[in-house]
Design a protein around this motif. Structure first.
Motif, PDB file in Angstrom:
ATOM      1  N   ASP A  10       0.799  -1.213   0.000  1.00 47.19           N
ATOM      2  CA  ASP A  10       0.000   0.000   0.000  1.00 47.19           C
ATOM      3  C   ASP A  10       0.841   1.276   0.000  1.00 47.19           C
ATOM      4  O   ASP A  10       0.405   2.326   0.452  1.00 47.19           O
ATOM      5  N   ILE A  11       2.047   1.187  -0.543  1.00 39.19           N
ATOM      6  CA  ILE A  11       2.902   2.351  -0.788  1.00 39.19           C
ATOM      7  C   ILE A  11       3.263   2.321  -2.270  1.00 39.19           C
ATOM      8  O   ILE A  11       3.436   1.256  -2.849  1.00 39.19           O
ATOM      9  N   HIS A  21      11.882   0.499  -0.039  1.00 39.39           N
ATOM     10  CA  HIS A  21      11.478   1.494   0.953  1.00 39.39           C
ATOM     11  C   HIS A  21      12.204   1.282   2.279  1.00 39.39           C
ATOM     12  O   HIS A  21      12.490   2.226   2.996  1.00 39.39           O
ATOM     13  N   GLN A  37      11.173   8.765   3.025  1.00 34.74           N
ATOM     14  CA  GLN A  37       9.760   8.601   2.698  1.00 34.74           C
ATOM     15  C   GLN A  37       9.160   9.956   2.362  1.00 34.74           C
ATOM     16  O   GLN A  37       9.504  10.968   2.973  1.00 34.74           O
ATOM     17  N   ARG A  41       0.877   9.031  -2.489  1.00 32.08           N
ATOM     18  CA  ARG A  41      -0.151   8.019  -2.270  1.00 32.08           C
ATOM     19  C   ARG A  41       0.207   6.733  -3.028  1.00 32.08           C
ATOM     20  O   ARG A  41       1.022   6.755  -3.953  1.00 32.08           O
ATOM     21  N   PRO A  42      -0.449   5.611  -2.677  1.00 34.17           N
ATOM     22  CA  PRO A  42      -0.167   4.341  -3.359  1.00 34.17           C
ATOM     23  C   PRO A  42      -0.349   4.392  -4.879  1.00 34.17           C
ATOM     24  O   PRO A  42       0.307   3.651  -5.601  1.00 34.17           O
ATOM     25  N   GLN A  56       0.487  11.661   4.742  1.00 30.33           N
ATOM     26  CA  GLN A  56       0.748  10.502   3.889  1.00 30.33           C
ATOM     27  C   GLN A  56       2.132   9.934   4.160  1.00 30.33           C
ATOM     28  O   GLN A  56       2.334   8.717   4.139  1.00 30.33           O
ATOM     29  N   THR A  57       3.103  10.804   4.421  1.00 31.17           N
ATOM     30  CA  THR A  57       4.454  10.343   4.753  1.00 31.17           C
ATOM     31  C   THR A  57       4.415   9.435   5.972  1.00 31.17           C
ATOM     32  O   THR A  57       4.998   8.345   5.968  1.00 31.17           O
ATOM     33  N   THR A  59       1.816   7.820   7.119  1.00 33.46           N
ATOM     34  CA  THR A  59       1.071   6.620   6.747  1.00 33.46           C
ATOM     35  C   THR A  59       2.018   5.623   6.066  1.00 33.46           C
ATOM     36  O   THR A  59       1.981   4.420   6.351  1.00 33.46           O
ATOM     37  N   ASN A  60       2.881   6.109   5.194  1.00 39.87           N
ATOM     38  CA  ASN A  60       3.846   5.249   4.501  1.00 39.87           C
ATOM     39  C   ASN A  60       4.857   4.652   5.478  1.00 39.87           C
ATOM     40  O   ASN A  60       5.199   3.471   5.384  1.00 39.87           O
ATOM     41  N   CYS A  64       5.489   0.587   6.412  1.00 38.06           N
ATOM     42  CA  CYS A  64       6.775  -0.121   6.433  1.00 38.06           C
ATOM     43  C   CYS A  64       6.987  -0.789   7.784  1.00 38.06           C
ATOM     44  O   CYS A  64       7.404  -1.953   7.851  1.00 38.06           O
TER      45      CYS A  64
END
Length: 79
Positions: A10-11, A21, A37, A41-42, A56-57, A59-60, A64
């Motif tokens: 989902d990244i 990543h 990161q 978005r995905p 979003q950063t 979230t990413n 991970c």
């Protein structure tokens, strides 16, 4: 570097040779090293708003950590 690549589904998948990543290095203590990161978005898009990109950063980063069996509680250093 030895270890397991961490590339959550989902990244966004970057089309950069040899890029991952993050990398989980296992041993007496596990280390997860993340590449820089960003707030993408995905689907490869991003918002024009700083706050959305910052969210979003994180979230990413959390994705991970999740895929490595970790959480934000395991983070000891960011820059």
């Amino acid at each position: 570097m030895q270890g397991t690549p961490i590339d959550p589904a989902d990244i966004v998948k970057l089309k950069v040779p040899n890029y991952t990543h993050g990398r989980l290095v296992e041993g007496a203590k596990d280390w997860l090293l993340l590449s820089g990161q960003i707030g993408v978005r995905p689907d490869g898009t991003w918002s024009d708003k700083f706050e959305d990109q910052a969210n979003q950063t994180y979230t990413n980063i959390k994705a991970c950590l999740r895929d490595a069996g970790m959480s934000m509680d395991d983070v000891v250093f960011t820059r």
